[in-house]
Design an enzyme around this catalytic site. Structure first.
Site, short mmCIF file in Angstrom:
data_model
loop_
_atom_site.label_atom_id
_atom_site.label_comp_id
_atom_site.label_asym_id
_atom_site.label_seq_id
_atom_site.Cartn_x
_atom_site.Cartn_y
_atom_site.Cartn_z
N TYR A 121 114.06 -60.75 118.86
CA TYR A 121 113.81 -61.19 117.82
C TYR A 121 112.67 -61.88 118.09
O TYR A 121 111.17 -62.14 117.26
CB TYR A 121 114.94 -62.06 117.57
CG TYR A 121 114.91 -63.41 116.46
CD1 TYR A 121 114.75 -62.45 115.04
CD2 TYR A 121 113.81 -64.63 115.39
CE1 TYR A 121 113.97 -63.09 113.58
CE2 TYR A 121 113.84 -65.25 114.99
CZ TYR A 121 114.65 -64.43 113.66
OH TYR A 121 113.48 -65.51 113.10
N ASN A 129 109.56 -61.41 103.29
CA ASN A 129 110.92 -62.44 104.02
C ASN A 129 111.43 -61.84 104.68
O ASN A 129 112.22 -62.65 105.51
CB ASN A 129 110.94 -63.46 102.45
CG ASN A 129 112.01 -63.95 103.16
OD1 ASN A 129 111.48 -65.22 103.54
ND2 ASN A 129 112.95 -63.88 102.80
N LYS A 139 108.53 -61.20 115.80
CA LYS A 139 107.85 -62.07 115.64
C LYS A 139 106.70 -62.96 115.75
O LYS A 139 105.67 -62.74 116.03
CB LYS A 139 108.86 -63.39 115.23
CG LYS A 139 110.11 -63.14 114.05
CD LYS A 139 110.08 -62.94 112.61
CE LYS A 139 110.88 -63.03 112.03
NZ LYS A 139 110.69 -62.47 110.89
#
Length: 248
Positions: free
Chosen positions: A153, A85, A157
């Site tokens: 980012y 996470n 992802k």
């Protein structure tokens, strides 16, 4: 969804989605290992759990990621679920700005490389328990950048999403499932940490449902995917975005 006797490692468990997941797993009987960097926030998260193992560690450092696994095995002897996470945007820098490559490396290390590394460390133990992995990704991995300066980012992802599929293929023959969840906007300290100046109310306008999720909503999905109720689910990227994707 009982997890009695199961051992669950949760990174980024000091706040937000990770803290909510730790609390829910603990309520369902799991032995939770909460991992994070902020001692005060970890203590607050631990207070919501039943006798957790608290590991203060920076998982972007290989030796500290190894320590997470070693301390878990030393205390509990097994690993049943790994929740990757931890993530975020340490710094927003555009492609034409100074320092872009250092920012890129920092973002990739936190959001992708550390996940790959911790997965390789935990996988032999997950094979023994026929356990599973849940990676917390983001809609940034499947939609265009939501603002300037977040290219690194988004790429990280997107890489995490494909790594999830690759790991599901590679570990599936050993009985280990690997899935991802891509939240849309969630009311956490993400904006504060990234030094964004807009509010979650501003973000809600860009979703079909005109709302922002609470951390507990994503935590519930994590528990579902980690449970026997999802025993036939692997290699999936589950959206929980209030319609963010179909709005764009």
């Amino acid at each position: 969804m009982s997890f009695t006797g199961k051992v669950v490692i949760i990174t980024g468990a000091s706040s937000g989605i990770g803290a909510s997941a730790a609390e829910l797993f603990s309520k369902e009987g799991a032995h939770v290992v909460i991992v994070g960097r902020n001692q005060d926030l970890l203590a607050a998260s631990a207070a919501q759990c039943n006798s957790p193992l608290v590991v203060r560690a920076d998982i972007t450092i290989e030796s500290e990621a190894q320590r997470v696994v070693d301390e878990t095995i030393k205390k509990f002897g097994q690993i049943d679920v790994l929740v990757n996470n931890a993530g975020g945007i340490p710094l927003t820098i555009g492609l034409l700005e100074d320092g872009v490559m250092q920012a890129f490396d920092d973002v990739m290390n936190l959001n992708l490389r550390s996940v790959v590394h911790l997965t390789t460390l935990a996988a032999p133990h997950l094979i023994k328990t026929k356990g599973n992995i849940v990676n917390v990704s983001a809609m940034a991995g499947v939609t265009p950048p939501f603002r300037p300066g977040v290219t690194s980012y988004c790429v990280a992802k997107a890489g995490l999403n494909h790594f999830t599929v690759c790991a599901a293929v590679e570990l599936g023959s050993y009985g280990v499932r690997v899935n991802a969840i891509s939240p849309g906007p969630v009311r956490t300290n993400f904006k504060q940490n990234a030094k964004f100046t807009d509010t979650y109310e501003d973000t809600a306008k860009f979703t079909i449902l005109k709302r922002v999720s609470e951390p507990e909503e994503i935590a519930n999905l994590i528990l579902f995917l980690a449970s026997s109720r999802a025993k036939g689910v692997t290699g999936v990227n589950w959206y929980s975005d209030n319609g963010f994707a179909i709005q764009h």
